[in-house]
Motif scaffolding. Structure first.
Motif, PDB file in Angstrom:
ATOM      1  N   GLN A 298     -22.683   0.916  -2.214  1.00 13.00           N
ATOM      2  CA  GLN A 298     -23.780   1.331  -1.348  1.00 13.00           C
ATOM      3  C   GLN A 298     -25.130   0.869  -1.900  1.00 13.00           C
ATOM      4  O   GLN A 298     -25.986   0.367  -1.160  1.00 13.00           O
ATOM      5  CB  GLN A 298     -23.781   2.856  -1.193  1.00 13.00           C
ATOM      6  CG  GLN A 298     -22.684   3.390  -0.291  1.00 13.00           C
ATOM      7  CD  GLN A 298     -22.864   4.869  -0.008  1.00 13.00           C
ATOM      8  OE1 GLN A 298     -23.147   5.658  -0.907  1.00 13.00           O
ATOM      9  NE2 GLN A 298     -22.695   5.257   1.239  1.00 13.00           N
ATOM     10  N   ALA A 328     -27.328   6.684  -2.265  1.00  9.56           N
ATOM     11  CA  ALA A 328     -25.921   6.707  -2.660  1.00  9.56           C
ATOM     12  C   ALA A 328     -25.512   8.077  -3.187  1.00  9.56           C
ATOM     13  O   ALA A 328     -24.425   8.596  -2.864  1.00  9.56           O
ATOM     14  CB  ALA A 328     -25.658   5.614  -3.700  1.00  9.56           C
ATOM     15  N   ILE A 355     -24.782   0.871   5.946  1.00  4.39           N
ATOM     16  CA  ILE A 355     -25.659   0.694   4.785  1.00  4.39           C
ATOM     17  C   ILE A 355     -27.011   0.112   5.210  1.00  4.39           C
ATOM     18  O   ILE A 355     -28.058   0.496   4.667  1.00  4.39           O
ATOM     19  CB  ILE A 355     -24.966  -0.194   3.728  1.00  4.39           C
ATOM     20  CG1 ILE A 355     -23.758   0.546   3.141  1.00  4.39           C
ATOM     21  CG2 ILE A 355     -25.936  -0.574   2.612  1.00  4.39           C
ATOM     22  CD1 ILE A 355     -22.929  -0.267   2.186  1.00  4.39           C
TER      23      ILE A 355
END
Length: 576
Positions: A298, A328, A355
């Protein structure tokens, strides 16, 4: 013998061996006093202790596989770095077999009798951390012995008995206490409360045995001989298993509830690796119950939107990397747990579209402060946010590449430094891994994903990592200890390798920094301190702190291998 004497000397001096010329670090990047990168032609092992690394090097030189070497290293680390790992703990293993990435989960499990309120006191409040840690209550069923055996069955080349020989010899002949082990014993408040550990690590007056004192562990040698003859069965049944149960359940003030049935029922799990792209590379690691690979992926997905190569190490890069960490860690706290007990939306959490929506929340001139968890696709959850309980120092990492180009990346742990502070008569410390569960079973009337449950594996941050290039060829092997900070340590190192084109030693020795969705943490006594004002001007709450990473990294080049071992610890990279 000469090589062994050399390595023992390096262990006491705290310096690496086989050092080669390396480019100087950029001034702004200077972290700790840097070692030099090591170069070899065909094979390499990087580990947290010279004697352990030498055991792995010897296995490689005999034609052993990367997994063979990792096994030999782990068994020696049980002796020379007992505060960090051993057969009384657990591990995650990521393997590159030349074609595919495979992962094995040797994480500890909660005893069948464990209940969600395990770490809630009679007053209804969660226990203080060390009230939970010290004693049998915190001990999970160890997974490392079975992980090593299973890995050897799949990828081993040398006989199993051969891999136990270095540790057996060192246990019987003894090894010198290193400066680092001596220093950690001097700081330790609880270990001497265990009579077996006290007799082993301390003098009669309670002072830690001095640097250079030769420690012998015949009990562990006997245990290893049993493992050599019978494999993991010698650990999960018989005298060793009975010793574990007695040690845990008969603690005078804080007993646990592991049974012989719990040990007999333990199994290693093969997991689907978590892989994603970054620039032209493919990054692969361990899936749940570890949060490491997901969180790293991430972060990298968010950072891919920025030109980090042009920024270089400094305050601007620290801003973006810390902000990516906030996002994250917010998701990690809500969604991550044992996939056998909770529905972890792995696909959604690393979905590139998701993301990108998270990256769009960030601002180049202002910190977002505390991030909120996102709403990834492909998820169903009724759980609540649960932060980590603390930082552990009882973890180590091993990186290996063998002459066939196969690789092993293994992060191994007993959780806190010296684990539960219980030492068995069989010669090894037991983990306190159950304190990696959330102490509070519920938040706002809903269950916490990482709450204690019988048979469950606690959430981890360990992030053993393998990097492949655009042609699906092995490029790098790395990982680090450090509790939840592992995620930022590994992320920093990957940026150093892939964006800033540093060699593994330089990347490891960069200042540590990042955010776990709290303050922006900068490593004290490094050049990271000079970034504080610029970060505070962007609204960061900055905290200077010691950061005890232990990165072991190897990079594959057309001319051979380049390795680095974090200068914050006493590790080395060795090979031929």
């Amino acid at each position: 013998m000469l090589r062994n004497l050399l390595v023992a000397g390096l262990l006491l001096a705290g310096f690496p061996t086989l050092a080669q010329e390396a480019r100087p670090l950029p001034e702004a990047a200077t972290g700790v006093t840097a070692k030099q990168a090591v170069t070899t032609k065909r094979e390499m092992v990087a580990a947290a202790n010279p004697l352990a690394a030498e055991a792995g090097r010897a296995v490689l030189s005999e034609g052993g596989s990367a997994v063979d070497a990792a096994i030999a290293v782990q068994l020696v680390l049980n002796l020379t770095e007992p505060q960090s790992s051993g057969i009384g703990g657990g591990a995650f293993l990521v393997v590159w077999d030349g074609q595919t990435v495979k992962t094995l989960d040797g994480r500890e499990t909660a005893p069948k009798a464990a209940k969600p309120d395990r770490f809630v006191g009679p007053d209804g409040k969660t226990l203080k951390f060390y009230d939970a840690v010290v004693g049998g209550r915190s001990v999970g069923v160890p997974g490392t012995p079975m992980l090593l055996e299973e890995a050897h069955k799949r990828w081993g080349k040398l006989p199993w008995k051969r891999l136990t020989e270095p540790a057996i010899r060192i246990a019987e002949e003894g090894f010198p206490i290193s400066p680092r082990l001596n220093g950690l014993l001097a700081q330790e408040k609880y270990l001497a409360g265990d009579p077996i550990a006290k007799a082993y690590f301390f003098e009669a007056d309670g002072s830690p045995k001095a640097t250079g004192t030769v420690l012998k562990n015949p009990a562990f040698a006997k245990t290893l001989r049993a493992l050599a003859d019978k494999g993991a069965d010698a650990f999960y049944g018989g005298a060793v298993a009975e010793d574990i149960v007695t040690t845990v359940t008969q603690h005078p003030t804080n007993p646990g509830d592991i049974t012989l049935q719990d040990l007999a029922a333990y199994r290693v799990e093969e997991r689907e690796p978590v892989c994603g792209t970054y620039r032209s590379y493919r990054i692969c690691g361990m899936g749940p119950p570890s949060s490491g690979a997901i969180a790293v992926q991430q972060m990298l997905g968010v950072l891919e939107e920025q030109n980090l190569a042009q920024m270089g190490p400094g305050a601007e890069a620290a801003h973006w990397i810390s902000e990516a960490g906030r996002l994250a860690f917010a998701d990690r706290a809500l969604y991550l747990g044992d996939p056998a007990f909770v529905n972890v939306p792995v696909k959604g959490l690393i979905d590139p579209g998701y993301i990108k929506t998270r990256a769009a929340l960030l601002n180049p001139t202002r910190s977002i402060g505390e991030a909120k968890a996102g709403d990834p696709p492909f998820q169903k959850t009724e759980f609540r946010f649960a932060p980590s309980n603390g930082i552990e120092f009882g973890t180590s990492h091993i990186s290996v590449v063998d002459r066939e180009g196969h690789a092993a990346s293994m992060t191994t742990t007993i959780e806190d430094g010296f684990g539960s502070r219980l030492m068995t008569k069989s010669g090894f410390l037991l983990n306190n891994e159950l304190t990696d569960f959330s102490f509070a079973p519920e938040e706002e009337g809903k269950p916490v994903a990482n709450r204690v449950e019988g048979g469950k594996r606690p959430r981890s941050s360990m992030a053993p990592t393998i990097v492949l290039d655009g042609n699906n060829k092995l490029y790098a092997v790395l990982g680090s200890p450090g509790g939840s900070q592992i995620i930022n340590y590994v992320g920093k190192t990957l940026v150093g390798l892939l964006d800033w084109k540093l060699d593994p030693q330089q990347a490891a020795d960069l200042p540590n920094f990042g955010s776990r969705n709290g303050p922006t943490e900068l490593e004290a006594h490094t050049n990271a301190e000079t970034w504080q004002a610029a970060l505070e001007a962007k609204g960061h709450e900055v905290k200077l702190m010691d950061m005890n990473s232990g990165i072991q990294a190897i990079v594959v080049t057309p001319d051979g291998l380049i390795g680095g071992a974090d200068a914050r610890r006493e590790g080395v990279a060795l090979g031929e």
